[in-house]
Write a protein that holds these residues in place. Sequence first.
Motif, PDB file in Angstrom:
ATOM      1  N   ARG A 139       0.827  -1.204   0.000  1.00 51.26           N
ATOM      2  CA  ARG A 139       0.000   0.000   0.000  1.00 51.26           C
ATOM      3  C   ARG A 139       0.866   1.261   0.000  1.00 51.26           C
ATOM      4  N   VAL A 140       1.870   1.281  -0.873  1.00 55.63           N
ATOM      5  CA  VAL A 140       2.787   2.412  -0.978  1.00 55.63           C
ATOM      6  C   VAL A 140       2.845   2.890  -2.424  1.00 55.63           C
ATOM      7  N   ASP A 141       3.331   4.121  -2.601  1.00 54.03           N
ATOM      8  CA  ASP A 141       3.490   4.674  -3.946  1.00 54.03           C
ATOM      9  C   ASP A 141       4.731   4.130  -4.630  1.00 54.03           C
ATOM     10  N   ALA A 142       5.795   3.944  -3.878  1.00 55.03           N
ATOM     11  CA  ALA A 142       7.060   3.452  -4.431  1.00 55.03           C
ATOM     12  C   ALA A 142       7.749   2.568  -3.408  1.00 55.03           C
ATOM     13  N   LEU A 143       8.520   1.604  -3.887  1.00 52.57           N
ATOM     14  CA  LEU A 143       9.209   0.652  -3.018  1.00 52.57           C
ATOM     15  C   LEU A 143      10.525   0.245  -3.662  1.00 52.57           C
ATOM     16  N   TRP A 144      11.588   0.323  -2.880  1.00 53.11           N
ATOM     17  CA  TRP A 144      12.898  -0.165  -3.319  1.00 53.11           C
ATOM     18  C   TRP A 144      13.457  -1.103  -2.253  1.00 53.11           C
ATOM     19  N   HIS A 145      14.039  -2.213  -2.702  1.00 53.18           N
ATOM     20  CA  HIS A 145      14.678  -3.182  -1.817  1.00 53.18           C
ATOM     21  C   HIS A 145      16.173  -2.884  -1.756  1.00 53.18           C
ATOM     22  N   VAL A 146      16.725  -2.922  -0.551  1.00 55.43           N
ATOM     23  CA  VAL A 146      18.144  -2.649  -0.340  1.00 55.43           C
ATOM     24  C   VAL A 146      18.711  -3.735   0.565  1.00 55.43           C
ATOM     25  N   ALA A 147      19.862  -4.286   0.198  1.00 53.33           N
ATOM     26  CA  ALA A 147      20.526  -5.290   1.035  1.00 53.33           C
ATOM     27  C   ALA A 147      21.350  -4.583   2.100  1.00 53.33           C
ATOM     28  N   SER A 148      21.065  -4.867   3.365  1.00 54.87           N
ATOM     29  CA  SER A 148      21.833  -4.248   4.458  1.00 54.87           C
ATOM     30  C   SER A 148      23.049  -5.106   4.777  1.00 54.87           C
ATOM     31  N   PRO A 149      24.081  -4.519   5.385  1.00 52.67           N
ATOM     32  CA  PRO A 149      25.277  -5.300   5.727  1.00 52.67           C
ATOM     33  C   PRO A 149      25.028  -6.368   6.778  1.00 52.67           C
ATOM     34  N   TRP A 150      23.958  -6.248   7.569  1.00 55.94           N
ATOM     35  CA  TRP A 150      23.726  -7.236   8.631  1.00 55.94           C
ATOM     36  C   TRP A 150      22.736  -8.325   8.223  1.00 55.94           C
ATOM     37  N   GLY A 151      22.375  -8.364   6.935  1.00 54.94           N
ATOM     38  CA  GLY A 151      21.606  -9.495   6.431  1.00 54.94           C
ATOM     39  C   GLY A 151      20.111  -9.343   6.462  1.00 54.94           C
ATOM     40  N   GLU A 206      16.890  -7.357   4.849  1.00 54.28           N
ATOM     41  CA  GLU A 206      16.516  -6.499   3.736  1.00 54.28           C
ATOM     42  C   GLU A 206      15.856  -5.225   4.257  1.00 54.28           C
ATOM     43  N   VAL A 207      16.248  -4.105   3.682  1.00 53.53           N
ATOM     44  CA  VAL A 207      15.634  -2.817   3.990  1.00 53.53           C
ATOM     45  C   VAL A 207      14.700  -2.450   2.844  1.00 53.53           C
ATOM     46  N   GLU A 208      13.493  -2.015   3.177  1.00 51.75           N
ATOM     47  CA  GLU A 208      12.547  -1.550   2.171  1.00 51.75           C
ATOM     48  C   GLU A 208      12.364  -0.045   2.345  1.00 51.75           C
ATOM     49  N   LEU A 209      12.739   0.706   1.329  1.00 48.46           N
ATOM     50  CA  LEU A 209      12.555   2.154   1.321  1.00 48.46           C
ATOM     51  C   LEU A 209      11.284   2.453   0.547  1.00 48.46           C
ATOM     52  N   VAL A 210      10.356   3.202   1.165  1.00 44.05           N
ATOM     53  CA  VAL A 210       9.058   3.436   0.546  1.00 44.05           C
ATOM     54  C   VAL A 210       8.696   4.913   0.633  1.00 44.05           C
ATOM     55  N   THR A 211       7.758   5.298  -0.213  1.00 46.33           N
ATOM     56  CA  THR A 211       7.083   6.591  -0.101  1.00 46.33           C
ATOM     57  C   THR A 211       5.583   6.345  -0.188  1.00 46.33           C
ATOM     58  N   GLY A 212       4.828   7.223   0.452  1.00 45.30           N
ATOM     59  CA  GLY A 212       3.376   7.205   0.298  1.00 45.30           C
ATOM     60  C   GLY A 212       2.651   6.044   0.930  1.00 45.30           C
ATOM     61  N   LEU A 213       3.059   5.615   2.110  1.00 48.45           N
ATOM     62  CA  LEU A 213       2.304   4.568   2.812  1.00 48.45           C
ATOM     63  C   LEU A 213       0.880   5.069   3.058  1.00 48.45           C
ATOM     64  N   ALA A 214      -0.095   4.273   2.637  1.00 50.16           N
ATOM     65  CA  ALA A 214      -1.495   4.714   2.642  1.00 50.16           C
ATOM     66  C   ALA A 214      -2.035   4.860   4.054  1.00 50.16           C
ATOM     67  N   THR A 215      -2.984   5.768   4.197  1.00 57.68           N
ATOM     68  CA  THR A 215      -3.724   5.915   5.437  1.00 57.68           C
ATOM     69  C   THR A 215      -5.101   5.275   5.269  1.00 57.68           C
ATOM     70  N   THR A 216      -5.751   5.020   6.382  1.00 58.81           N
ATOM     71  CA  THR A 216      -7.072   4.410   6.355  1.00 58.81           C
ATOM     72  C   THR A 216      -8.097   5.398   6.907  1.00 58.81           C
ATOM     73  N   GLY A 217      -9.321   5.254   6.429  1.00 59.59           N
ATOM     74  CA  GLY A 217     -10.388   6.100   6.944  1.00 59.59           C
ATOM     75  C   GLY A 217     -11.004   5.576   8.220  1.00 59.59           C
ATOM     76  N   VAL A 218     -10.545   4.416   8.667  1.00 58.19           N
ATOM     77  CA  VAL A 218     -11.090   3.804   9.878  1.00 58.19           C
ATOM     78  C   VAL A 218     -10.322   4.329  11.091  1.00 58.19           C
ATOM     79  N   PRO A 219     -10.954   5.021  12.018  1.00 56.27           N
ATOM     80  CA  PRO A 219     -10.243   5.538  13.196  1.00 56.27           C
ATOM     81  C   PRO A 219      -9.618   4.398  13.996  1.00 56.27           C
ATOM     82  N   LEU A 220      -8.464   4.677  14.574  1.00 55.46           N
ATOM     83  CA  LEU A 220      -7.815   3.686  15.416  1.00 55.46           C
ATOM     84  C   LEU A 220      -8.538   3.611  16.752  1.00 55.46           C
ATOM     85  N   GLU A 221      -9.060   2.450  17.065  1.00 60.71           N
ATOM     86  CA  GLU A 221      -9.670   2.208  18.366  1.00 60.71           C
ATOM     87  C   GLU A 221      -8.872   1.111  19.048  1.00 60.71           C
TER      88      GLU A 221
END
Length: 257
Positions: free
Chosen positions: A78-90, A92-107
Motif C-alpha cells: 500500500r505504498v506509492d514506491a518501493l525499493w529493496h536494499v541489502a543491508s550489511p547485517w543481512g 533487507e531494507v525496504e525504502l518506501v514513499t506514500g504509505l497509505a492511510t485508512t479512513g477507519v479511526p484507530l480504536e
Amino acid sequence: VLTDVVGLMPGEPAAGCATWRNDAKVHRVLVREGASNDVAAAGYELPGPAELAATLDRLRALGSTVREGTADECADRRVDALWHVASPWGVEVELVTGLATTGVPLEAPLMPSGFVTDGMGLGHCVFFVAELAEAHRFVTEGLGMRRSDTLAFEVAPGVSVNGGFYHGNQRHHTTALVCPPELPPFHLHHIMFEVNDQDDVGRAFDRAYAAGLPIPNGIGKHPNDLMVSFYLQTPASFQIEVGTGGRLVGDDWDLGV
C-alpha cells in the motif's frame, strides 16, 4: 501478543500476511509464515520522491545493492514506491514513499492514551550486527540517519558489547545496532512501541505477566533515551519493548560519523 498484550489493532489485509497498526496508516507490522522466526525486512518511509532518489544515490555510491519493487509489491505494501536494499547485517531494507492511510479511526481499547507515531513512524528496531563500522556507514552515509548515542560495556573481562543508536526524525533512535561477542542465529533483538501514558505501560506489563510471557527486563528507565519501559519475549526469537516518555532530538543532536 501484538493484539492482546501490546494492544495493536488489526490492519488492512495484505497478500499472505496478517497485519497490525498503531495509528492512521493501513498497517505498520506485517507477519507471514516463513523459514524462521525472525525479521524478514525493515521498512523506512521517506517524505517523497526527491528524498528517495537522493537516498538511493547515496546507497549506490556505497556499493549497496538496490532493486525497485514491482507494481504488485507496491500494491501489497500500500505504498506509492518501493525499493529493496541489502543491508550489511543481512536484513533487507525496504525504502518506501506514500504509505497509505485508512479512513477507519484507530480504536485501541488496551492502549487508551494512544501510540506515539506522528512524524516518527512505528517506533524503533534494534538489530544484531557482525561488524559495526560497515553497518554504521550504511545507516549514516547511506540511509542518512544521524548517530544519537553509543553503547559500550563489558560482559566479561576483555569481552565487550558495542553499538550505536541512530535517528532519522525526532525520536531518539529509529534504528540501533548491537555488535555482541557472539552473534545469535537471528537478526532482530527487539521492536519498540511507544505510548503516551505510563499507566498504559504498566497495564501492558500486567497483561504480559498474566499471559505467562517471559519478561527479560521489568519496568525501568533508560539513561540515554529516557524511555520508561519493559521488554517481553515473544514466541518468536525477538523481544518487544513497550514504553513511554522517550527523549526527542533535533538536528543539533549529532555525534557525527
